[in-house]
Each structure stands twice: as C-alpha cells, then as structure tokens.
Design a protein around this motif. Structure first.
Motif, PDB file in Angstrom:
ATOM      1  N   ARG A  57       0.819  -1.218   0.000  1.00 54.92           N
ATOM      2  CA  ARG A  57       0.000   0.000   0.000  1.00 54.92           C
ATOM      3  C   ARG A  57       0.850   1.263   0.000  1.00 54.92           C
ATOM      4  O   ARG A  57       0.381   2.322  -0.385  1.00 54.92           O
ATOM      5  N   LEU A  58       2.094   1.153   0.412  1.00 55.35           N
ATOM      6  CA  LEU A  58       2.985   2.321   0.440  1.00 55.35           C
ATOM      7  C   LEU A  58       3.685   2.444  -0.903  1.00 55.35           C
ATOM      8  O   LEU A  58       4.321   1.511  -1.380  1.00 55.35           O
ATOM      9  N   LYS A  59       3.566   3.602  -1.519  1.00 55.54           N
ATOM     10  CA  LYS A  59       4.108   3.813  -2.863  1.00 55.54           C
ATOM     11  C   LYS A  59       5.451   4.535  -2.867  1.00 55.54           C
ATOM     12  O   LYS A  59       6.167   4.511  -3.854  1.00 55.54           O
ATOM     13  N   CYS A  60       5.771   5.214  -1.768  1.00 52.21           N
ATOM     14  CA  CYS A  60       7.017   5.968  -1.704  1.00 52.21           C
ATOM     15  C   CYS A  60       7.544   5.920  -0.271  1.00 52.21           C
ATOM     16  O   CYS A  60       6.766   5.977   0.678  1.00 52.21           O
ATOM     17  N   ILE A  61       8.837   5.801  -0.139  1.00 50.18           N
ATOM     18  CA  ILE A  61       9.493   5.777   1.167  1.00 50.18           C
ATOM     19  C   ILE A  61      10.417   6.978   1.241  1.00 50.18           C
ATOM     20  O   ILE A  61      11.199   7.229   0.318  1.00 50.18           O
ATOM     21  N   SER A  62      10.328   7.726   2.326  1.00 50.08           N
ATOM     22  CA  SER A  62      11.201   8.883   2.522  1.00 50.08           C
ATOM     23  C   SER A  62      11.896   8.725   3.865  1.00 50.08           C
ATOM     24  O   SER A  62      11.269   8.336   4.847  1.00 50.08           O
ATOM     25  N   LEU A  63      13.183   9.010   3.903  1.00 47.83           N
ATOM     26  CA  LEU A  63      13.946   8.862   5.134  1.00 47.83           C
ATOM     27  C   LEU A  63      14.847  10.065   5.326  1.00 47.83           C
ATOM     28  O   LEU A  63      15.545  10.487   4.404  1.00 47.83           O
ATOM     29  N   THR A  64      14.830  10.591   6.528  1.00 45.76           N
ATOM     30  CA  THR A  64      15.813  11.576   6.952  1.00 45.76           C
ATOM     31  C   THR A  64      16.598  10.904   8.051  1.00 45.76           C
ATOM     32  O   THR A  64      16.029  10.497   9.066  1.00 45.76           O
ATOM     33  N   GLY A  65      17.880  10.726   7.852  1.00 42.51           N
ATOM     34  CA  GLY A  65      18.665  10.022   8.859  1.00 42.51           C
ATOM     35  C   GLY A  65      20.103   9.850   8.436  1.00 42.51           C
ATOM     36  O   GLY A  65      20.627  10.574   7.592  1.00 42.51           O
ATOM     37  N   CYS A  66      20.718   8.828   9.022  1.00 43.45           N
ATOM     38  CA  CYS A  66      22.135   8.580   8.764  1.00 43.45           C
ATOM     39  C   CYS A  66      22.310   7.782   7.473  1.00 43.45           C
ATOM     40  O   CYS A  66      21.361   7.210   6.928  1.00 43.45           O
ATOM     41  N   GLU A  67      23.547   7.727   7.017  1.00 44.15           N
ATOM     42  CA  GLU A  67      23.854   7.043   5.766  1.00 44.15           C
ATOM     43  C   GLU A  67      23.565   5.545   5.838  1.00 44.15           C
ATOM     44  O   GLU A  67      23.118   4.940   4.867  1.00 44.15           O
ATOM     45  N   VAL A  68      23.813   4.927   7.001  1.00 41.95           N
ATOM     46  CA  VAL A  68      23.576   3.481   7.155  1.00 41.95           C
ATOM     47  C   VAL A  68      22.088   3.167   7.000  1.00 41.95           C
ATOM     48  O   VAL A  68      21.707   2.257   6.261  1.00 41.95           O
ATOM     49  N   ALA A  69      21.252   3.935   7.679  1.00 43.14           N
ATOM     50  CA  ALA A  69      19.798   3.729   7.567  1.00 43.14           C
ATOM     51  C   ALA A  69      19.345   4.009   6.137  1.00 43.14           C
ATOM     52  O   ALA A  69      18.480   3.310   5.604  1.00 43.14           O
ATOM     53  N   GLY A  70      19.935   5.014   5.510  1.00 47.06           N
ATOM     54  CA  GLY A  70      19.585   5.354   4.135  1.00 47.06           C
ATOM     55  C   GLY A  70      19.911   4.238   3.164  1.00 47.06           C
ATOM     56  O   GLY A  70      19.100   3.903   2.294  1.00 47.06           O
ATOM     57  N   ALA A  71      21.093   3.643   3.314  1.00 41.66           N
ATOM     58  CA  ALA A  71      21.501   2.556   2.422  1.00 41.66           C
ATOM     59  C   ALA A  71      20.570   1.357   2.574  1.00 41.66           C
ATOM     60  O   ALA A  71      20.146   0.756   1.583  1.00 41.66           O
ATOM     61  N   SER A  72      20.231   1.030   3.801  1.00 41.71           N
ATOM     62  CA  SER A  72      19.337  -0.094   4.063  1.00 41.71           C
ATOM     63  C   SER A  72      17.949   0.163   3.478  1.00 41.71           C
ATOM     64  O   SER A  72      17.365  -0.702   2.817  1.00 41.71           O
ATOM     65  N   THR A  73      17.432   1.366   3.713  1.00 48.90           N
ATOM     66  CA  THR A  73      16.102   1.721   3.222  1.00 48.90           C
ATOM     67  C   THR A  73      16.080   1.712   1.698  1.00 48.90           C
ATOM     68  O   THR A  73      15.155   1.188   1.073  1.00 48.90           O
ATOM     69  N   LYS A  74      17.106   2.283   1.071  1.00 51.23           N
ATOM     70  CA  LYS A  74      17.155   2.343  -0.387  1.00 51.23           C
ATOM     71  C   LYS A  74      17.205   0.941  -0.995  1.00 51.23           C
ATOM     72  O   LYS A  74      16.507   0.663  -1.977  1.00 51.23           O
ATOM     73  N   THR A  75      18.001   0.073  -0.410  1.00 50.80           N
ATOM     74  CA  THR A  75      18.106  -1.295  -0.914  1.00 50.80           C
ATOM     75  C   THR A  75      16.745  -1.982  -0.899  1.00 50.80           C
ATOM     76  O   THR A  75      16.336  -2.610  -1.878  1.00 50.80           O
ATOM     77  N   LYS A  76      16.035  -1.850   0.227  1.00 50.95           N
ATOM     78  CA  LYS A  76      14.712  -2.478   0.350  1.00 50.95           C
ATOM     79  C   LYS A  76      13.706  -1.837  -0.609  1.00 50.95           C
ATOM     80  O   LYS A  76      12.936  -2.528  -1.269  1.00 50.95           O
ATOM     81  N   ALA A  77      13.697  -0.505  -0.663  1.00 50.69           N
ATOM     82  CA  ALA A  77      12.733   0.192  -1.525  1.00 50.69           C
ATOM     83  C   ALA A  77      12.990  -0.139  -2.998  1.00 50.69           C
ATOM     84  O   ALA A  77      12.046  -0.374  -3.757  1.00 50.69           O
ATOM     85  N   ASP A  78      14.252  -0.158  -3.395  1.00 46.50           N
ATOM     86  CA  ASP A  78      14.584  -0.476  -4.785  1.00 46.50           C
ATOM     87  C   ASP A  78      14.158  -1.898  -5.151  1.00 46.50           C
ATOM     88  O   ASP A  78      13.704  -2.148  -6.268  1.00 46.50           O
TER      89      ASP A  78
END
Length: 138
Positions: A57-78
């Motif tokens: 149901r979620l179409k977009c993920i946005s994160l404000t945080g550290c690089e480690v959390a960003g890399a993890s989130t991007k990998t999953k979202a991609d």
C-alpha cells in the motif's frame, strides 16, 4: 506542489527520541481539521518501520537520517520498485539577517549546534550570516 496538498496520506515514523514533536505535528493536522487519514504518526520500533517498506500500500518511502539507515532503506525500496527520497547526513542551516539581535542569535547558534553533542537530527551544520554583521555575530 507538496504531496499532502494533493491528498496523499503520510505515515511518519519519527526518531524515537522526539515522540513529543511527532505528536505535536499530528495535533496541528487535527487542529486544522484535516482528514484523519491524511497524517498518521507511527510510534513503532525501527525494526517495525523497516518492515513497512514491504507493504504494497505504500508507494514511496522517505527517510531523513544517517547514511547506514539510508543505504538499508534504499536497498529495500529499490527491491520493490518504490520511489524513495533520502535526506542523509544533515545539513541544516542557521541564517542570520541584518536586523537580528546578534547576541541572542549567537547564543542560540551555539545551542543549536551542540545540542546532544551535535548528534541531533536538527543540529545546525552551516551558518549563513549577512556580510555587514558577520564580525558582530562571530
């Protein structure tokens, strides 16, 4: 135009160190009589928030945080072909205009920079001071 203005719902998982801010922002939406589904605070663990990336149901993920959390989130979202917006590492700006009380501004600048040893998501990283008061401010 901001996605909320277009009617897109927001599910927000704020940092666990600022639940009061999350609740205050949610209250603003209620005070404005926004539809209850437009803005929802997710007061959940980081692990649970991470699992939400997989929700269809979620179409977009946005994160404000550290690089480690960003890399993890991007990998999953991609992996699930979801749009993702990442603001990593912080770059908040403290702007000082000519009409400011420079004593008060410089005191708040220090507090804003060293809050939580500078490890706060809103810790100031850059200062922009108009030229004619820079000597007075610094």
């Amino acid at each position: 135009m901001h996605p909320i203005m277009l009617g897109n719902a927001k599910f927000i998982k704020h940092s666990s160190i600022i639940p009061q801010c999350a609740i205050a922002i949610g209250k603003l939406f209620l005070d404005l009589r926004a539809p209850i589904v437009l803005y929802t605070n997710l007061l959940v663990s980081v692990r649970r928030a991470s699992e939400l990336v997989f929700d269809i149901r979620l179409k977009c993920i946005s994160l404000t945080g550290c690089e480690v959390a960003g890399a993890s989130t991007k990998t999953k979202a991609d992996k699930y072909f979801k749009k993702n917006i990442l603001k990593l590492g912080g770059s908040d700006i403290f702007i000082v205009f000519y009409d400011v009380d420079t004593n008060k501004a410089s005191k708040w600048a220090v507090v804003s920079r060293i809050n939580n040893n500078g490890e706060c998501c809103i810790a100031i990283k850059r200062f922009i001071v108009v030229e004619n008061i820079d000597d007075e401010f610094f």
